[in-house]
Design a protein around this motif. Structure first.
Motif, PDB file in Angstrom:
ATOM      1  N   ALA A 223       9.899  11.062   1.591  1.00 36.22           N
ATOM      2  CA  ALA A 223       8.643  10.959   0.860  1.00 36.22           C
ATOM      3  C   ALA A 223       8.911  10.822  -0.626  1.00 36.22           C
ATOM      4  O   ALA A 223       9.914  11.328  -1.131  1.00 36.22           O
ATOM      5  CB  ALA A 223       7.775  12.187   1.133  1.00 36.22           C
ATOM      6  N   ASP A 224       8.010  10.153  -1.317  1.00 36.02           N
ATOM      7  CA  ASP A 224       8.060  10.058  -2.763  1.00 36.02           C
ATOM      8  C   ASP A 224       7.308  11.196  -3.421  1.00 36.02           C
ATOM      9  O   ASP A 224       7.616  11.580  -4.551  1.00 36.02           O
ATOM     10  CB  ASP A 224       7.471   8.703  -3.196  1.00 36.02           C
ATOM     11  CG  ASP A 224       8.275   7.555  -2.615  1.00 36.02           C
ATOM     12  OD1 ASP A 224       9.374   7.293  -3.119  1.00 36.02           O
ATOM     13  OD2 ASP A 224       7.816   6.943  -1.623  1.00 36.02           O
ATOM     14  N   VAL A 225       6.307  11.720  -2.716  1.00 38.58           N
ATOM     15  CA  VAL A 225       5.510  12.836  -3.206  1.00 38.58           C
ATOM     16  C   VAL A 225       5.237  13.768  -2.036  1.00 38.58           C
ATOM     17  O   VAL A 225       4.879  13.313  -0.959  1.00 38.58           O
ATOM     18  CB  VAL A 225       4.154  12.344  -3.791  1.00 38.58           C
ATOM     19  CG1 VAL A 225       3.315  13.517  -4.264  1.00 38.58           C
ATOM     20  CG2 VAL A 225       4.368  11.336  -4.898  1.00 38.58           C
TER      21      VAL A 225
ATOM     22  N   VAL B 153       3.462   9.578   0.647  1.00 42.50           N
ATOM     23  CA  VAL B 153       2.988  10.893   0.236  1.00 42.50           C
ATOM     24  C   VAL B 153       2.863  11.739   1.496  1.00 42.50           C
ATOM     25  O   VAL B 153       2.326  11.272   2.502  1.00 42.50           O
ATOM     26  CB  VAL B 153       1.608  10.802  -0.457  1.00 42.50           C
ATOM     27  CG1 VAL B 153       1.074  12.188  -0.807  1.00 42.50           C
ATOM     28  CG2 VAL B 153       1.678   9.906  -1.684  1.00 42.50           C
ATOM     29  N   VAL B 154       3.362  12.980   1.446  1.00 45.60           N
ATOM     30  CA  VAL B 154       3.228  13.905   2.571  1.00 45.60           C
ATOM     31  C   VAL B 154       2.488  15.137   2.081  1.00 45.60           C
ATOM     32  O   VAL B 154       2.859  15.722   1.059  1.00 45.60           O
ATOM     33  CB  VAL B 154       4.611  14.308   3.134  1.00 45.60           C
ATOM     34  CG1 VAL B 154       4.465  15.415   4.168  1.00 45.60           C
ATOM     35  CG2 VAL B 154       5.321  13.106   3.733  1.00 45.60           C
ATOM     36  N   ILE B 155       1.432  15.503   2.782  1.00 48.28           N
ATOM     37  CA  ILE B 155       0.726  16.751   2.499  1.00 48.28           C
ATOM     38  C   ILE B 155       1.228  17.769   3.519  1.00 48.28           C
ATOM     39  O   ILE B 155       1.052  17.600   4.722  1.00 48.28           O
ATOM     40  CB  ILE B 155      -0.798  16.572   2.589  1.00 48.28           C
ATOM     41  CG1 ILE B 155      -1.238  15.536   1.550  1.00 48.28           C
ATOM     42  CG2 ILE B 155      -1.510  17.909   2.394  1.00 48.28           C
ATOM     43  CD1 ILE B 155      -2.692  15.168   1.621  1.00 48.28           C
TER      44      ILE B 155
ATOM     45  N   TYR C 275       8.909  10.167  11.329  1.00 49.23           N
ATOM     46  CA  TYR C 275       7.675   9.403  11.145  1.00 49.23           C
ATOM     47  C   TYR C 275       7.589   8.856   9.720  1.00 49.23           C
ATOM     48  O   TYR C 275       7.344   7.672   9.509  1.00 49.23           O
ATOM     49  CB  TYR C 275       6.464  10.290  11.454  1.00 49.23           C
ATOM     50  CG  TYR C 275       5.152   9.536  11.526  1.00 49.23           C
ATOM     51  CD1 TYR C 275       4.698   9.025  12.726  1.00 49.23           C
ATOM     52  CD2 TYR C 275       4.377   9.332  10.392  1.00 49.23           C
ATOM     53  CE1 TYR C 275       3.503   8.330  12.808  1.00 49.23           C
ATOM     54  CE2 TYR C 275       3.178   8.648  10.457  1.00 49.23           C
ATOM     55  CZ  TYR C 275       2.747   8.136  11.676  1.00 49.23           C
ATOM     56  OH  TYR C 275       1.565   7.451  11.745  1.00 49.23           O
ATOM     57  N   THR C 276       7.807   9.727   8.741  1.00 52.57           N
ATOM     58  CA  THR C 276       7.709   9.282   7.351  1.00 52.57           C
ATOM     59  C   THR C 276       8.811   8.289   7.001  1.00 52.57           C
ATOM     60  O   THR C 276       8.583   7.358   6.233  1.00 52.57           O
ATOM     61  CB  THR C 276       7.700  10.474   6.378  1.00 52.57           C
ATOM     62  OG1 THR C 276       8.874  11.261   6.550  1.00 52.57           O
ATOM     63  CG2 THR C 276       6.466  11.335   6.602  1.00 52.57           C
TER      64      THR C 276
ATOM     65  N   ALA D 155       0.829  -1.210   0.000  1.00 54.25           N
ATOM     66  CA  ALA D 155       0.000   0.000   0.000  1.00 54.25           C
ATOM     67  C   ALA D 155       0.865   1.263   0.000  1.00 54.25           C
ATOM     68  O   ALA D 155       2.004   1.265   0.462  1.00 54.25           O
ATOM     69  CB  ALA D 155      -0.902   0.014   1.233  1.00 54.25           C
ATOM     70  N   TRP D 156       0.294   2.331  -0.503  1.00 53.04           N
ATOM     71  CA  TRP D 156       0.867   3.659  -0.361  1.00 53.04           C
ATOM     72  C   TRP D 156       0.448   4.212   1.000  1.00 53.04           C
ATOM     73  O   TRP D 156      -0.636   3.901   1.493  1.00 53.04           O
ATOM     74  CB  TRP D 156       0.330   4.584  -1.454  1.00 53.04           C
ATOM     75  CG  TRP D 156       1.018   4.413  -2.766  1.00 53.04           C
ATOM     76  CD1 TRP D 156       0.766   3.452  -3.700  1.00 53.04           C
ATOM     77  CD2 TRP D 156       2.071   5.222  -3.270  1.00 53.04           C
ATOM     78  NE1 TRP D 156       1.602   3.619  -4.768  1.00 53.04           N
ATOM     79  CE2 TRP D 156       2.415   4.695  -4.539  1.00 53.04           C
ATOM     80  CE3 TRP D 156       2.757   6.329  -2.795  1.00 53.04           C
ATOM     81  CZ2 TRP D 156       3.412   5.254  -5.319  1.00 53.04           C
ATOM     82  CZ3 TRP D 156       3.748   6.890  -3.584  1.00 53.04           C
ATOM     83  CH2 TRP D 156       4.076   6.350  -4.827  1.00 53.04           C
TER      84      TRP D 156
END
Length: 126
Positions: free
Chosen positions: A123-125, A110-112, A98-99, A85-86
């Motif tokens: 992060a990848d994105v 993915v990090v927003i 954390y990431t 999973a992503w």
């Protein structure tokens, strides 16, 4: 098997509901594209915003929120159980450590980050 997206977000009086609402929108878009998603939060079920609580989302509730190590351990187990999973994190408290902890268990991270506060993420994105 459908590609899974595990979204980790919280809400409270200090940070508001925006993190949950963005995560819900992303999860719904992911599902429309044929994937499956799960929102992971520390918010009690009865304290979720009505639009989140009444959605068709699958939920999981962390036993103790970050920075407690039980949080990231719980999410890593969900990622492993979901099979490649992503992971998506939306919250000011999800830092580089954390990431990085999620990266080994996720297909991608993915990090927003709506305020560009962290000097570094794994992060990848973003």
């Amino acid at each position: 098997m459908k590609q899974a997206l595990i979204l980790r977000a919280d809400a409270n009086a200090g940070i508001g509901n925006g993190h949950l609402m963005r995560s819900l929108a992303l999860a719904q878009a992911w599902q429309r594209l044929g994937g499956r998603s799960m929102l992971v939060t520390s918010v009690a079920p009865d304290a979720l915003p009505p639009s989140v609580r009444t959605s068709d989302m699958e939920f999981a509730f962390v036993p103790s929120p970050h920075p407690d190590p039980a949080d990231v351990s719980f999410v890593r187990q969900l990622l492993r159980d979901s099979g490649n999973a992503w992971a998506c994190c939306d919250g000011y408290h999800f830092d580089a450590d954390y990431t990085q902890s999620l990266a080994g268990s996720a297909r991608g991270v993915v990090v927003i980050d709506d305020i560009a506060q962290a000097p570094l993420y794994r992060a990848d994105v973003i």
